[in-house]
Structure formats: structure tokens, C-alpha cells
Design a protein around this motif. Structure first.
Motif, PDB file in Angstrom:
ATOM      1  N   TYR A 176      38.960   4.752  -3.208  1.00 44.33           N
ATOM      2  CA  TYR A 176      39.485   3.752  -4.138  1.00 44.33           C
ATOM      3  C   TYR A 176      40.850   3.225  -3.692  1.00 44.33           C
ATOM      4  O   TYR A 176      41.105   2.034  -3.705  1.00 44.33           O
ATOM      5  CB  TYR A 176      39.577   4.352  -5.548  1.00 44.33           C
ATOM      6  CG  TYR A 176      39.955   3.321  -6.578  1.00 44.33           C
ATOM      7  CD1 TYR A 176      38.990   2.454  -7.088  1.00 44.33           C
ATOM      8  CD2 TYR A 176      41.265   3.188  -7.015  1.00 44.33           C
ATOM      9  CE1 TYR A 176      39.341   1.484  -8.012  1.00 44.33           C
ATOM     10  CE2 TYR A 176      41.622   2.223  -7.935  1.00 44.33           C
ATOM     11  CZ  TYR A 176      40.650   1.373  -8.437  1.00 44.33           C
ATOM     12  OH  TYR A 176      40.987   0.403  -9.345  1.00 44.33           O
ATOM     13  N   LYS A 297      36.907   9.179 -11.039  1.00 37.73           N
ATOM     14  CA  LYS A 297      36.151   8.312 -11.950  1.00 37.73           C
ATOM     15  C   LYS A 297      35.130   7.447 -11.213  1.00 37.73           C
ATOM     16  O   LYS A 297      34.290   6.814 -11.849  1.00 37.73           O
ATOM     17  CB  LYS A 297      37.112   7.379 -12.688  1.00 37.73           C
ATOM     18  CG  LYS A 297      38.030   8.085 -13.624  1.00 37.73           C
ATOM     19  CD  LYS A 297      38.872   7.069 -14.344  1.00 37.73           C
ATOM     20  CE  LYS A 297      39.856   7.745 -15.249  1.00 37.73           C
ATOM     21  NZ  LYS A 297      39.973   7.117 -16.532  1.00 37.73           N
ATOM     22  N   HIS A 298      35.262   7.385  -9.891  1.00 40.94           N
ATOM     23  CA  HIS A 298      34.347   6.585  -9.066  1.00 40.94           C
ATOM     24  C   HIS A 298      34.210   5.153  -9.562  1.00 40.94           C
ATOM     25  O   HIS A 298      33.108   4.635  -9.724  1.00 40.94           O
ATOM     26  CB  HIS A 298      32.965   7.243  -8.984  1.00 40.94           C
ATOM     27  CG  HIS A 298      33.024   8.569  -8.317  1.00 40.94           C
ATOM     28  ND1 HIS A 298      33.387   8.720  -6.998  1.00 40.94           N
ATOM     29  CD2 HIS A 298      32.814   9.822  -8.793  1.00 40.94           C
ATOM     30  CE1 HIS A 298      33.386   9.994  -6.690  1.00 40.94           C
ATOM     31  NE2 HIS A 298      33.057  10.695  -7.755  1.00 40.94           N
ATOM     32  N   ARG A 299      35.324   4.545  -9.827  1.00 40.12           N
ATOM     33  CA  ARG A 299      35.275   3.145 -10.226  1.00 40.12           C
ATOM     34  C   ARG A 299      34.970   2.280  -9.007  1.00 40.12           C
ATOM     35  O   ARG A 299      35.322   2.651  -7.888  1.00 40.12           O
ATOM     36  CB  ARG A 299      36.645   2.729 -10.781  1.00 40.12           C
ATOM     37  CG  ARG A 299      36.887   3.254 -12.160  1.00 40.12           C
ATOM     38  CD  ARG A 299      38.256   2.846 -12.613  1.00 40.12           C
ATOM     39  NE  ARG A 299      38.539   3.350 -13.928  1.00 40.12           N
ATOM     40  CZ  ARG A 299      39.761   3.455 -14.429  1.00 40.12           C
ATOM     41  NH1 ARG A 299      40.789   3.117 -13.710  1.00 40.12           N
ATOM     42  NH2 ARG A 299      39.947   3.900 -15.644  1.00 40.12           N
TER      43      ARG A 299
END
Ligand code: UDP
Ligand code: MG
Length: 315
Positions: A176, A297-299
Motif C-alpha cells: 500500500y 486492511k488490504h485496501r
């Protein structure tokens, strides 16, 4: 053989058309196929309008426009560009014509004539910026090269051309908090560096303020080094040893010479100093924890609101 030009655009209304025209001029008669992948990084001006116009007007079947739902930053724009490009070779180039498209041809010439090479990156021979900023940048490269496992070439930017294999390796790195300079170095591959002369901005102004650059520098260091985390250990060790020595001195002074233990000012200064060091170390730890939290959160790296693609239209 096809080349994809990835062009991140943030508030570049005065540049997109000029960039297209200049590139067309430079690329006329090239012996390979090429495409444009423009990324509109949540511009607040008429950039998207101009890109849409370009896509429709030119009726060229080689323009893709990916428009973000908001400003995600240049790093995310590069990632989106890589994902939406199909070329055997990929170039990353700014929209403001500070980087001339002719240099891309030079890069392609070197790459296609040397099968051992995967990437040709351009570095600024002479930095056209003020001396203070230049000194900070030099200092940044020294620090990051000292602290991290990656080795960054000072002055080399994102302006580079590389193979699809290398592009795929970058796409694989789906972290990210992206720091391209570090990613390019981390994935390896054979890179040649060529000098280029940076031009004046065609229109508009730079998006990088001094504070933004500083934040970017700290992000880069924390993305590719965990050494700052060890700082707390070293500082702790040093202050423990120093305080033991000082304690012995105070005891000897009291017992041997009968000195009254005084020094209100010293105590206050020491408490403040130690408190400061502790907060500083906690801040460093906090930086890493925050990044771990966001990453967990693996956005998505970007959110596209609109994609204009020539492939889709033709099908
Ligand atoms: N850019 C972007 N998103 C941002 C900031 C910049 O896509 O949040 C693009 C910008 O439109 C330009 C390139 O990144 O094409 C380089 O930006 P800029 O010219 O402001 O940087 P400089 O050349 O001054 O380092
Ligand atoms: Mg620029």
C-alpha cells in the motif's frame, strides 16, 4: 513490439494536449507500435475533460485514460498505469514536458539493442533547483543507502523505460505504501543509467512542496528499512551506561568529599531530555505500527471511477 507510455496527470490541464502533440512529433515514423496510458489522479481542473476530448477527437486507437475517484498520488498512478498497459516495454514519463519524449526513444534504442538490459533509467545531470533543496536530496540518498538494503542511484527519478517482465514484477509488489525508487531497486534486474537534461515545466506548477518532499523521504526510509526501529535499543543502551557512570561519580563525591547532592536544574534538564528521547522512539515505533495497521486492511492502491480504453471500444 509495443511500447506503453504511462503518464500520471494531476491538475495538468495545460499540458496533456501539448504532451500528446510533442510526443506524436517525436514518435513519427518509429519502427514500433505504442500506446498512451494517461492516469487522471483526481485532478480538480479540466485535465479529465481534456483527456476525454483527446481520446474522442483523435480517434486514435492508442489512448487509454484511467480516471481516479480522488487524488491517490503519483505512486498509485504509476501502479494503475502498469496494470492498464499492454506493451512489451513500458515508459513512465511526466505530463509536464519536463522530461522530453525524445529521451524515451533514446532509452528504447539502448534497450532493444541490448538483450541483457531490462531497464534504462534517466538521471538529471544538473539539478535545476535551489541549493538547499539539492543538499537535502543528496543527504536523503546518503541516509537511505546507509540504512536500507536497497541501493538508490542519486538523481534517478521514475523517468525510465523497462521490459514487461520488470513491469510484472512491480505489479506483484502490491504494498500500500509505495516508494517507486525503492521498488525499482528492490526487484533487481539490469538497469543502465543515462543522463538527461530536465526542462522547464510547460504549464502549471510543481505539486511537490518542501514538506511533502520531506514526508515522502521519511516514507521512503520506513518502507525500505527497519533500522530506525533499532534506534531505541541503541539510545537506551547508551543512556543506561551513561547514567551508571554518573551514579558512581555522585556516590563517590558524596562519600569521599561529603558534597551535598544539589542540582535542581540538572534533574529537570535530564527528565526533559529522557522524556523527549522516549517520545521520539515511540514516534518511530508508531510510524511502523501505523503502516502495518493500514497494510493489514488490504485496501486497494487506487479506485478508478472511469476507464476509457480503446480495446473495449473495438470489441
Ligand atoms: N502527479 C500525480 N499525482 C500527484 C502529484 C503529481 O499524478 O499527486 C504527476 C504530475 O501530474 C506530473 C508528475 O506526477 O505528471 C510529476 O509531478 P510534478 O511535475 O509536480 O513533480 P516535479 O517534476 O516538480 O518533481
Ligand atoms: Mg514536473
Amino acid at each position: 513490439m509495443k511500447l506503453s507510455l504511462i503518464v500520471p496527470c494531476y491538475n495538468e490541464e495545460g499540458n496533456v494536449e501539448a504532451f500528446y502533440n510533442e510526443t506524436e512529433k517525436a514518435f513519427s515514423g518509429v519502427p514500433f507500435d505504442y500506446e498512451y496510458v494517461f492516469i487522471n489522479d483526481g485532478s480538480k481542473d479540466k485535465t479529465l475533460e481534456n483527456l476525454r476530448k483527446l481520446h474522442q477527437e483523435k480517434k486514435h486507437s492508442n489512448i487509454t485514460v484511467v480516471s481516479f475517484s480522488r487524488n491517490f498520488g503519483k505512486e498509485s498512478a504509476i501502479y494503475a498505469g502498469l496494470k492498464n498497459s499492454v506493451g512489451d516495454y513500458v515508459s513512465i514519463i511526466d505530463a509536464d514536458l519536463q522530461q522530453r519524449p525524445e529521451v524515451v526513444l533514446e532509452m528504447m534504442e539502448i534497450l532493444t539493442n541490448n538483450s541483457d538490459l531490462d531497464c534504462v533509467a534517466a538521471y538529471q545531470e544538473k539539478r535545476k533547483e535551489n541549493a538547499v533543496l539539492s543538499a537535502f536530496k543528496t543527504c536523503f540518498y546518503k541516509v537511505i543507502n546507509l540504512l536500507s538494503e536497497v541501493n538508490l542511484h542519486a538523481d534517478a527519478s521514475d523517468f525510465r523505460t523497462f521490459t514487461r517482465g520488470m513491469a510484472d514484477a512491480i505489479i506483484e509488489m502490491s504494498e500500500y505504501h509505495r516508494f517507486s525508487k525503492g521498488i525499482f531497486s528492490w526487484i533487481g534486474f539490469n538497469t543502465e543509467y543515462i543522463p538527461y537534461e530536465v526542462q522547464e515545466r510547460n504549464s502549471g506548477e510543481t505539486k511537490w512542496s518542501f514538506t511533502k518532499l520531506m514526508r515522502y523521504a521519511f516514507d521512503g526510509i520506513s518502507a525500505f528499512s527497519t533500522k530506525p526501529l533499532q534506534l531505541a535499543t541503541y539510545v537506551g543502551m547508551f543512556s543506561s551506561i551513561a547514567s551508571i557512570i554518573y551514579m558512581i561519580i555522585v556516590i563517590i563525591k558524596r562519600l569521599a568529599f561529603g558534597d551535598p547532592v544539589s542540582g535542581y536544574a540538572t534533574i529537570v534538564a535530564l527528565i526533559l531530555l529522557i522524556g523527549g528521547i522516549q517520545l521520539f522512539c515511540m514516534g518511530i515505533m508508531g510510524t511502523y505500527i501505523a503502516k502495518t495497521y493500514i497494510q493489514s486492511k488490504h485496501r486497494p492502491i487506487y479506485v478508478a471511477r472511469e476507464v476509457l480504453s480503446y480495446d473495449k471500444e473495438e470489441k
